[in-house]
Enzyme design. Sequence first.
Site, PDB file in Angstrom:
ATOM      1  N   HIS A 139      -2.201  -1.529  -3.744  1.00  0.00           N
ATOM      2  CA  HIS A 139      -1.170  -0.844  -4.417  1.00  0.00           C
ATOM      3  C   HIS A 139      -1.009   0.777  -4.325  1.00  0.00           C
ATOM      4  O   HIS A 139      -0.271   1.980  -3.543  1.00  0.00           O
ATOM      5  CB  HIS A 139      -1.563  -0.546  -5.952  1.00  0.00           C
ATOM      6  CG  HIS A 139      -1.260  -2.263  -6.269  1.00  0.00           C
ATOM      7  ND1 HIS A 139       0.212  -2.704  -6.541  1.00  0.00           N
ATOM      8  CD2 HIS A 139      -1.844  -2.979  -7.585  1.00  0.00           C
ATOM      9  CE1 HIS A 139      -0.319  -4.292  -6.423  1.00  0.00           C
ATOM     10  NE2 HIS A 139      -1.371  -4.768  -7.356  1.00  0.00           N
ATOM     11  N   ASP A 147       1.671 -10.836  -4.357  1.00  0.00           N
ATOM     12  CA  ASP A 147       1.211  -9.995  -5.249  1.00  0.00           C
ATOM     13  C   ASP A 147       1.447 -11.092  -6.825  1.00  0.00           C
ATOM     14  O   ASP A 147       1.125 -11.755  -6.836  1.00  0.00           O
ATOM     15  CB  ASP A 147       1.411  -8.295  -5.511  1.00  0.00           C
ATOM     16  CG  ASP A 147       0.698  -7.741  -6.573  1.00  0.00           C
ATOM     17  OD1 ASP A 147      -1.080  -9.065  -7.046  1.00  0.00           O
ATOM     18  OD2 ASP A 147       0.754  -7.071  -7.309  1.00  0.00           O
TER      19      ASP A 147
HETATM   20 ZN   LIG Z   1      -2.791  -7.866  -7.117  1.00  0.00          ZN
END
Ligand SMILES: [Zn+2]
Length: 430
Positions: free
Chosen positions: A253, A304
């Site tokens: 991220h 994800d």
């Molecule tokens: Zn994750």
Amino acid sequence: MESGVLIEVAEGRVTSLRAGSAPGDAVVLDGLVLPGLANAHSHAFHRALRGATQTGGGTFWTWREIMYRVASALDPDTYLDLARAVYAEMAMAGITCVGEFHYLHHAPGGTPYADPNAMGEALVEAAAQAGVRITLLDTCYLSSGFGAGPDTTQLRFSDGSAEAWAERAESLAGALKARDHARVGAAIHSVRAVPADQLGTVAAWADARRAPIHVHLSEQPAENEGCLAAYGVTPAGLLADHGVLGPRTTAVHATHLTDGDVALLGGTATTVCMCPTTERDLADGIGPAKDLQEAGARLTLGSDSHAVIDLFEEARGMELNERLRTRRRGHWSAAELLRAATGDGHASLGWPDAGRIEVGAVADLVTVSLDSVRTAGPRPGAETAVFAATAADVRDVVAGGRVVVRHGVHVLVPDAPAALRAAIARLEAS
Ligand SMILES: [Zn+2]
């Protein structure tokens, strides 16, 4: 781009590439042939949330409440079922290797299973049954936030200490030695979940094994605020102080960073995994991917939370996010975006010899149809794959020299939608 190339394969690797007529027993791969895609960040069980979290409002934190309910319901048997179907979906999207960021280690309440790695082994078996390779990123998760003990759901995630985590991870690595499709890496869930004085233990374990190490980083501003309050440094700064950053490390991220954080990640040649479809789904924000790359970080992509499993969508999402942020176009070429989804992704998962079509590389090949309503028209090339195709245009997938998907059908899980439906229904009933 060349056409009419004969690719010879032996023992899972490419042995020659040449123009010329194919022998009668050759598998004909029609369409645009790409290297296998690498999904560098996955939590397989989040697939059960698809659609279910799309009503009402909220934030990342309210979404997490629902995610924890699914986490509570899984056991090694139901997880094998679910992950097998999820990895089949990945294979059908052209993914030949998955980085599974795995923290659901123990039974509810935190009691270890008779085999303390039963859950991790279920994921490894699921990947085998779906015909893809897996790097099991065994995740250390000890705290609900900056030193507080784990909450009720999180008891399943915790080994009690980084030392106990390392012991369990070591036994998993030993158990998986004979499985060619699997490797073990380390992960730190986040600086929220692993106290500062335990970070070095996880990093040292990965160092000793030359294994990849992944960590969620600054997905939410609250993590930055908590970290500054507890330690007086940013999460990236804390990881750097404890030897976690470096070329074998992937920060996932990296959404809310300071200029100093960008310099730290770039300067240590840390890889950054962007997850654009999840980051937009969870209203996280847009991370500074281009700045990170210019500072020296390598970029990879992951689906994800599996709100979508489509690496082409992740690749163009990274570019399109940057366009919205800067109001300029063309930050990466399609070929560069594809490299994040292939070679660089595989390398970040400890498979540096995959993700390229060349002699000696792992024989992972993916064909993208050039005659669907989405892909018909443009001149065939990386631009078609990244900016026109979707996962639904993937027709054939060869993983490690073995045909896993043929003409859009998974060879090992022929009815993947039914497998997904059954696994999720079983979970809801439990
Ligand atoms: Zn994750």
